[in-house]
Design an enzyme around this catalytic site. Structure first.
Site, PDB file in Angstrom:
ATOM      1  N   HIS A 179       0.840  -1.199   0.000  1.00 44.27           N
ATOM      2  CA  HIS A 179       0.000   0.000   0.000  1.00 44.27           C
ATOM      3  C   HIS A 179       0.877   1.253   0.000  1.00 44.27           C
ATOM      4  O   HIS A 179       0.435   2.327  -0.422  1.00 44.27           O
ATOM      5  CB  HIS A 179      -0.914   0.035   1.227  1.00 44.27           C
ATOM      6  CG  HIS A 179      -2.019  -0.984   1.195  1.00 44.27           C
ATOM      7  ND1 HIS A 179      -1.838  -2.279   1.620  1.00 44.27           N
ATOM      8  CD2 HIS A 179      -3.299  -0.892   0.793  1.00 44.27           C
ATOM      9  CE1 HIS A 179      -2.984  -2.935   1.490  1.00 44.27           C
ATOM     10  NE2 HIS A 179      -3.876  -2.117   0.988  1.00 44.27           N
ATOM     11  N   ASP A 198      -4.532  -6.728  -7.575  1.00 43.88           N
ATOM     12  CA  ASP A 198      -4.777  -6.027  -6.318  1.00 43.88           C
ATOM     13  C   ASP A 198      -5.041  -4.570  -6.691  1.00 43.88           C
ATOM     14  O   ASP A 198      -4.845  -4.159  -7.846  1.00 43.88           O
ATOM     15  CB  ASP A 198      -3.571  -6.164  -5.389  1.00 43.88           C
ATOM     16  CG  ASP A 198      -3.934  -5.977  -3.920  1.00 43.88           C
ATOM     17  OD1 ASP A 198      -5.052  -5.495  -3.634  1.00 43.88           O
ATOM     18  OD2 ASP A 198      -3.104  -6.310  -3.050  1.00 43.88           O
TER      19      ASP A 198
END
Length: 639
Positions: A235, A319
């Site tokens: 992230h 993702d």
């Protein structure tokens, strides 16, 4: 509406064909394949590209509003975007699913916005610390199930999650997590993984998959080829797994191969560099430095390894492409084109769309893909194959079969009976109890046996955690005086010493995402008391002071069990594998209550470690081995 009726008619015909005497499974499959190919051939390029995009609408700013708000009700603006771009699916987040009836109405509205081809409506409902449903069953999480070593618990968790998602109108779950968490410093996976052993991770992940699929929910294995041995959260940065191919095939890839062989529907990619499979470099848009292309954007990984080598012919979804591992280095439009060129079928969260003003972000991505196909950078045959996989999966799991839809009121009524019901809550608590692991119990510290009027001091980082502990103690009818103190960002001081002096029993919770104690010559420096070290320093100081005063003390590891290595001197240590406490008049996870029940002898600990716990003070040594756990009654290791 033409394609919707076409899809419905095909689904009906295939169902009828499957029931015909003498019709083989191979015949039905052949007819299904032919029907899907016909559907794809009838689609425009724009419609095909739309099926491959899956944005989120977590927040939305309507025209005239001053700011974006959580999207909990369908509106014409979002419906218009779904229709203009022929979107194949959307992903929901906690902001979208704040109540049972509300969620049913939202998913119903989303599907009505896509009358031609029903949507994939997806969510990350892993159980444990990654749950999105406000009113759903939380479950203890994957590592707690790994500690129970129970295939039955894994299947039941998938079944419960699947039943609740289906009732809400959600048809895809981004679960199970098949990452093998063999890096104690992993900041993003941790207790989301079943185990550090690929055999256990694969076995339990497949059982969870089967539970989901038995409720007609699409199961997604993630994060391929493996995010378990990373020390960077994708992230925020671009992780690298440096191991050679032999090691990767025996550890990281093993659970995914088992899932492919067992019939996994989808696989989600990892934004992680794997030089053993692809060391191709790319000049980062962030700083101009040469970086290795991560798996999500690598044809060698997505096509050569996953498709050709491992034999996966299901749907591959990225993702989230807005994660910094991708967005910082590759840019929005180029990342989506690279992912599709690499061989993925669905680009997840390819552009941030929070208003009609920001719709241009999605337009840019959409047009970049159209251009890449029209110029021949992406073969149209590849696009057709991706859309065939998407529609085949939608047909297989009944998403295209909407011949006799239930009324909205019937859907709501069923969902209210199903989501978060008492039967599920009972199973949830049973699973949590079976995962609780006792790692140490010196001098018969446990179970606590307070007398009426004794004082129990509860120390934990956050108020929801201390509240969960005290609520559970009251629930099991211990007539003691309870005192709570939450210590996040605080320094151990005389005020806390006084509270310990007045207590008969002390429960201290430890919540460490990543071990970071100060070690000098193999000794943890307990004099380091600055606020940056509170997560380790405060519970250590409390534990040591309380034990010096002959108090009964237990250390409860609330998240990653690796943090128990910071408390070697503790009299009693238990791991519960979940940190969420009591908020909004409900327990957010069953883990803390189950741990409290063990502390007071109301439940028998049955869990054994699903990971090795390395020593903090002796690098290279294992403090507690995989499979270790104590029997509270006789103090002997469980078998």
């Amino acid at each position: 509406m033409k394609r919707f009726f076409q899809c419905t008619l095909i689904a009906v015909l295939l169902s009828a064909l499957a029931l015909q005497p003498g019709t083989s499974e191979a015949d039905a499959k052949q007819h299904s394949e032919q029907s899907v190919k016909q559907m794809v051939s009838d689609m425009t390029l724009e419609e095909k590209i739309g099926q491959m995009l899956m944005p989120d609408f977590r927040n939305w700013k309507k025209e005239g509003d001053s700011s974006a708000k959580e999207l909990t009700e369908m509106n014409d603006e979002v419906a218009g975007i779904i229709q203009r771009y022929h979107l194949g699916g959307v992903i929901l987040f906690a902001e979208n699913v704040t109540g049972t009836e509300q969620t049913v109405r939202l998913t119903d509205g989303l599907q009505k916005a896509s009358p031609d081809t029903p949507l994939f409506i997806t969510i990350d409902q892993e159980g444990g610390i990654v749950t999105r449903l406000e009113s759903g069953t939380n479950l203890p999480g994957n590592m707690a199930i790994g500690a129970s070593k129970s295939s039955k618990n894994a299947y039941r968790s998938g079944k419960i999650i699947g039943k609740e998602l289906a009732a809400l109108g959600i048809n895809v779950n981004f679960s199970p997590v098949l990452d093998v968490n063999n890096n104690p410093n992993n900041p993003v996976i941790g207790v989301r993984s079943y185990s550090s052993k690929p055999e256990l991770a694969g076995k339990l992940g497949i059982k969870t998959m089967k539970g989901l699929q038995d409720e007609r929910i699409i199961a997604t294995a993630k994060h391929f080829p493996g995010h378990g041995d990373t020390a960077v959260d994708s992230h925020y940065g671009l992780p690298l797994v440096p191991h050679d191919e032999k090691r990767l095939r025996s550890v990281e890839l093993a659970p995914f191969q088992k899932a492919i062989d067992a019939g996994i529907d989808m696989i989600m990619t990892a934004h992680v560099q794997f030089p053993a499979f692809d060391d191709t470099t790319y000049k980062s848009k962030k700083d101009g430095e040469d970086i290795m292309v991560p798996a999500t954007l690598s044809k060698k990984v997505m096509t050569d390894l996953l498709r050709k080598d491992l034999g996966f012919d299901g749907v591959v979804v990225t993702d989230a492409l807005n994660m910094k591992a991708i967005s910082d280095n590759f840019g929005q439009e180029e990342a989506v084109v690279m992912a599709v060129k690499a061989g993925v079928d669905i680009a997840l969260m390819p552009a941030q769309v929070t208003s009609l003003e920001t719709e241009k972000n999605l337009t840019g991505v959409f047009e970049a893909l159209l251009k890449a196909v029209r110029q021949g950078d992406i073969p149209i045959e590849q696009i057709n194959q991706s859309v065939e996989r998407i529609l085949t999966l939608k047909m297989k799991r009944g998403i295209l079969d909407n011949t006799a839809p239930e009324s909205l009121q019937k859907k709501i009524k069923y969902a209210l009976k199903t989501v978060g019901n008492q039967k599920h809550a009972k199973s949830e608590m049973k699973m949590a109890r079976e995962g609780i692991t006792v790692l140490k119990n010196s001098s018969g510290t446990l179970p606590f046996k307070p007398k009426k009027g004794d004082t129990i001091l509860i120390l934990a980082p956050y108020e929801d955690q201390t509240r969960a502990i005290s609520k559970t103690i009251n629930k099991i009818k211990k007539k003691a005086v309870l005192k709570e103190y939450h210590f996040a960002e605080k320094v151990f001081n005389e005020e806390v010493e006084k509270q310990i002096d007045q207590a008969d029993y002390v429960i201290t919770g430890s919540y460490v995402v990543k071990n970071d104690p100060v070690v000098n010559d193999g000794i943890i420096d307990d004099n380091i008391q600055d606020s940056s070290r509170w997560a380790t320093a405060f519970p250590r100081a409390a534990m040591k002071y309380a034990q010096s005063k002959q108090k009964k003390v237990v250390l409860m590891s609330l998240r990653n069990p690796y943090d128990t290595a910071n408390f070697e001197e503790a009299q009693a240590v238990i791991a519960v594998y979940g940190f969420k406490g009591y908020t909004n008049r409900r327990f957010r996870q069953p883990n803390i209550p189950a741990g409290v029940e063990v502390i007071f002898g109301k439940a028998k600990p049955k869990g054994t470690l699903p990971v090795d716990i390395p020593s903090v003070t002796e690098p290279g040594e294992i403090l507690y081995e995989f499979g270790f756990g104590l029997n509270l009654k006789n103090g002997k290791p469980l078998k």
